[in-house]
Design a protein around this motif. Structure first.
Motif, PDB file in Angstrom:
ATOM      1  N   UNK A 489      90.230  26.508  56.617  1.00 48.26           N
ATOM      2  CA  UNK A 489      90.521  26.718  55.199  1.00 48.26           C
ATOM      3  C   UNK A 489      90.838  28.189  54.914  1.00 48.26           C
ATOM      4  N   UNK A 490      90.163  29.093  55.628  1.00 50.23           N
ATOM      5  CA  UNK A 490      90.457  30.519  55.472  1.00 50.23           C
ATOM      6  C   UNK A 490      91.866  30.845  55.946  1.00 50.23           C
ATOM      7  N   UNK A 491      92.212  30.365  57.141  1.00 50.23           N
ATOM      8  CA  UNK A 491      93.531  30.698  57.671  1.00 50.23           C
ATOM      9  C   UNK A 491      94.628  30.081  56.818  1.00 50.23           C
ATOM     10  N   UNK A 492      94.314  28.956  56.202  1.00 48.17           N
ATOM     11  CA  UNK A 492      95.285  28.337  55.300  1.00 48.17           C
ATOM     12  C   UNK A 492      95.452  29.183  54.043  1.00 48.17           C
ATOM     13  N   UNK A 493      94.348  29.721  53.528  1.00 48.67           N
ATOM     14  CA  UNK A 493      94.398  30.525  52.303  1.00 48.67           C
ATOM     15  C   UNK A 493      95.000  31.906  52.554  1.00 48.67           C
ATOM     16  N   UNK A 494      94.651  32.494  53.688  1.00 51.13           N
ATOM     17  CA  UNK A 494      95.074  33.866  53.985  1.00 51.13           C
ATOM     18  C   UNK A 494      96.478  33.906  54.585  1.00 51.13           C
ATOM     19  N   UNK A 495      96.761  32.909  55.409  1.00 51.37           N
ATOM     20  CA  UNK A 495      98.042  32.872  56.102  1.00 51.37           C
ATOM     21  C   UNK A 495      97.862  33.117  57.593  1.00 51.37           C
ATOM     22  N   UNK A 496      98.500  32.271  58.402  1.00 48.21           N
ATOM     23  CA  UNK A 496      98.408  32.424  59.858  1.00 48.21           C
ATOM     24  C   UNK A 496      98.935  33.785  60.286  1.00 48.21           C
TER      25      UNK A 496
END
Length: 709
Positions: A489-496
């Motif tokens: 969920x973090x990587x989705x929110x922050x961006x890969x």
């Protein structure tokens, strides 16, 4: 024509013929001598002559840990060579050494007469100087041309060098069998002793080898070796080098019965890594023959301890797996890693009968990058593949610190509430997207059915280990519990892309897939690179590469290269401290809790990949960082036998580090300027009421503390 005229003409013809013959003879001699001298090296080259000598490798404490050599050879000053050994050589090989000009006229005539009777060149009659000239510059062929050159060169050497210099070079150059050149190498090869420890009898045996090392080898032909040794002793006594009492005592000395076995030395993966670095740079001839001195970063005592502990623990795990698979293992069988001979290895339980774990371990200095320990596998003789530097394995959850750093850079704090809820990702042919209309696994399972029916979509529904989620939790707790759902969920929110940028700045150069699963460590990384990158956070955001060599010197002590530290500021010290402070919680309360028994301030992260194929633990103090990995070379899991995780790896990491850290001060990570602390509620992430019992003292970048209760 008168007789007088005929006589005059004849005499003139004779004189002309004689002169022509003399001229031809002079020309032939000149050509012959030119040919002879053309095959001679300039004698001044002897001053610069450097035989192929051993390159020595030292650890950080200047302990000799390895030697690179094609020929076992060491140069030793004459004063360090026992007098008995010097005397024995002179007595047996050249009793007129200190008086002749380089050749022995009497010896040459004696050898010539013997060869004439024998009908072929057989008798040597070479002085020590001739033997030296032949050994250094000429071939061993028994030809007249070579013999003439040998005599000329010997005379030149005697004119240029002192007797002591000639004797010293001879004793360091002479071949004594089994790949040993020089008396120091022979002392080690036959007696496993230093030169200073040799007895009179042992010195005589070494000298006795000179004419025919294979014939007089004590291990192959003990009777001949004893006869030859005793002959040397008799000659020494006859020439008054030893007394009758010394003679009798030396003859009673036993011969070495078995060639000293070279023990398996620790650090072989490190040594091979050094070779792979230096051989392309200097060339094989220089590395193996030029007598370099290589000063490295390794601590050989720590290396030996780490190898012993890792091998022991992995063998125990092997037995657990075998037991789980119903395979009987004789507990009295020693593991094959530690077998000292082929015969011992043959008695082991066949490895193909049960799975065999492999492991890797690495320790480095946090600030400098100096590598103190490197283990690339359970046995270098068994497999030279270095799993610490050459293997690319999935890091699993040990990759999550890069995601958390990206979150911190985006303004998250350790007390920020993050989503520990199921999320479905689908691939639309171009990008991965999230399906957020439902928040429970059951609903997501229903929703994904429509995507499964389409060939144009790929669906991925990540899960936590144990398939439990807690809704909304703090960023700190999510890292401590290694929550997969929070990571994705973090990587989705922050961006890969942001996470990849963080990994690159930390020092990761390996390819990183631009997929949400990157947050769970689906990329493949080498241990050395992963350790160096994670250590960046422990070093206040400053990256330093691993390094292995402090300096390289030539045989004369001239420095050829020296390590120059390079530091790169990759992250702010404040964000680095926040991340390290959260990683300390992994050890204090989370998946790496076993490590807390060390009673030290340690930040760490476990990692376990799908089906338990890779199990990691990476941990660090303010001074020392270490990474441990275990898994199977064939990338299988063998879950039926035993289920290992990164927490398992943390156990033997702890046992090793208990020894390595015992002399290190128990410092805590320095708090940089701009950091403040506030008590928060560990569930809500808000400021804690003074009366709350479970409040937690959290670190924040000043000004980002929660403002409400």
């Amino acid at each position: 024509m008168s007789k007088r005229l005929k006589k005059l003409i004849f005499s003139k013809l004779f004189l002309f013929s004689a002169l022509a013959g003399l001229f031809v003879f002079i020309i032939v001699c000149a050509v012959f001598m030119r040919y002879i001298f053309s095959g001679l090296p300039p004698v001044y080259e002897m001053e610069e002559y450097t035989p192929a000598v051993t390159t020595k490798v030292f650890d950080r404490n200047n302990n000799l840990i390895h030697e690179f050599s094609i020929e076992k050879r060491s140069m030793v000053p004459l004063e360090d060579i026992p007098v008995d050994l010097q005397n024995a050589v002179v007595a047996m090989e050249d009793r007129e050494f200190f008086s002749h000009p380089g050749i022995s006229i009497r010896g040459i005539f004696r050898a010539g007469l013997y060869d004439l009777v024998a009908g072929r060149a057989k008798q040597g009659a070479s002085t020590l100087t001739q033997q030296l000239s032949r050994g250094v510059f000429l071939t061993q062929e028994k030809k007249l041309i070579r013999k003439i050159r040998e005599v000329i060169l010997a005379i030149q050497i005697e004119h240029k060098f002192s007797k002591r210099e000639i004797l010293q070079l001879y004793l360091n150059e002479i071949y004594l069998g089994s790949g040993s050149y020089g008396v120091k190498a022979a002392a080690k090869k036959y007696f496993n002793k230093e030169l200073s420890e040799l007895t009179t009898g042992e010195a005589a045996l070494i000298v006795g080898l000179i004419p025919a090392p294979g014939r007089y080898n004590p291990f192959a032909n003990p009777d001949l070796a004893r006869q030859r040794r005793n002959l040397v002793l008799d000659v020494m006594q006859q020439q008054n080098y030893i007394s009758q009492e010394e003679l009798e005592k030396a003859k009673k000395e036993p011969l070495p019965e078995k060639q000293p076995q070279e023990e398996a030395q620790p650090g072989q993966y490190f040594i091979e890594h050094i070779r792979r670095i230096l051989e392309p740079k200097y060339g094989m001839d220089v590395l193996w023959k030029a007598g370099l001195n290589i000063y490295t970063t390794i601590d050989i005592k720590e290396q030996a301890l780490a190898e012993q502990i890792m091998n022991k623990k992995l063998q125990e795990y092997d037995e657990q797996v075998a037991k789980g698979l119903g395979i009987e293992i004789d507990p009295n069988d020693a593991e094959a890693d530690t077998a000292n001979s082929e015969e011992e290895a043959d008695t082991q339980t066949p490895k193909e009968n049960y799975p065999r774990l492999q492991g890797a371990f690495m320790v480095r200095d946090v600030k400098t990058g100096a590598v103190r320990v490197m283990i690339g596998g359970r046995g270098f003789d068994e497999s030279k593949f270095n799993r610490a530097t050459q293997a690319k394995r999935q890091p699993g959850s040990s990759f999550k610190p890069y995601v958390w750093m990206a979150a911190l850079q985006k303004g998250y704090t350790p007390a920020t509430l993050v989503k520990d809820l199921p999320t479905m990702f689908y691939y639309d042919g171009r990008n991965w997207r999230t399906f957020n209309e439902n928040s429970d696994l059951y609903s997501l399972d229903l929703a994904k059915q429509s995507f499964i029916a389409s060939k144009d979509f790929n669906v991925w529904v990540p899960k936590n280990y144990g398939e439990r989620n807690e809704g909304w939790i703090t960023l700190r707790k999510a890292l401590e519990k290694s929550k997969n759902l929070v990571a994705v969920n973090l990587i989705d929110a922050i961006g890969v892309g942001e996470v990849i940028r963080v990994a690159r700045k930390a020092g990761i150069t390996a390819p990183l897939p631009r997929v949400p699963a990157l947050a769970l460590g689906v990329s493949v990384l080498a241990m050395d690179e992963h350790l160096a990158a994670l250590t960046t956070f422990a070093n206040g955001g400053i990256h330093t590469d691993n390094y292995y060599i402090e300096r390289v010197e030539d045989a004369n002590g001239r420095i050829l290269e020296q390590h120059v530290p390079i530091e790169e500021a990759a992250f702010s010290p404040q964000n680095s401290y926040l991340l390290i402070n959260m990683m300390k919680g992994v050890v204090q309360r989370g998946s790496g809790a076993y490590v807390s028994r060390l009673g030290r301030n340690i930040a760490g992260k476990t990692g376990t990949t799908q089906s338990h194929r890779d199990m990691w633990f990476v941990g660090m103090t303010p001074h020392t960082a270490a990474a441990a990995w275990m898994g199977y070379d064939d990338d299988t899991s063998h879950e039926n036998g035993a289920r290992f995780t990164g927490s398992t790896t943390a156990r033997w990491w702890t046992e090793i580090m208990q020894e390595i850290l015992k002399d290190e001060p128990n410092d805590d990570f320095a708090v940089p300027e701009g950091i403040s602390f506030a008590y928060v509620n560990p569930i809500t992430g808000k400021l804690a009421m003074p009366s709350e019992r479970n409040k937690f003292l959290e670190a924040f970048i000043s000004g980002t503390e929660p403002q409400s209760f």
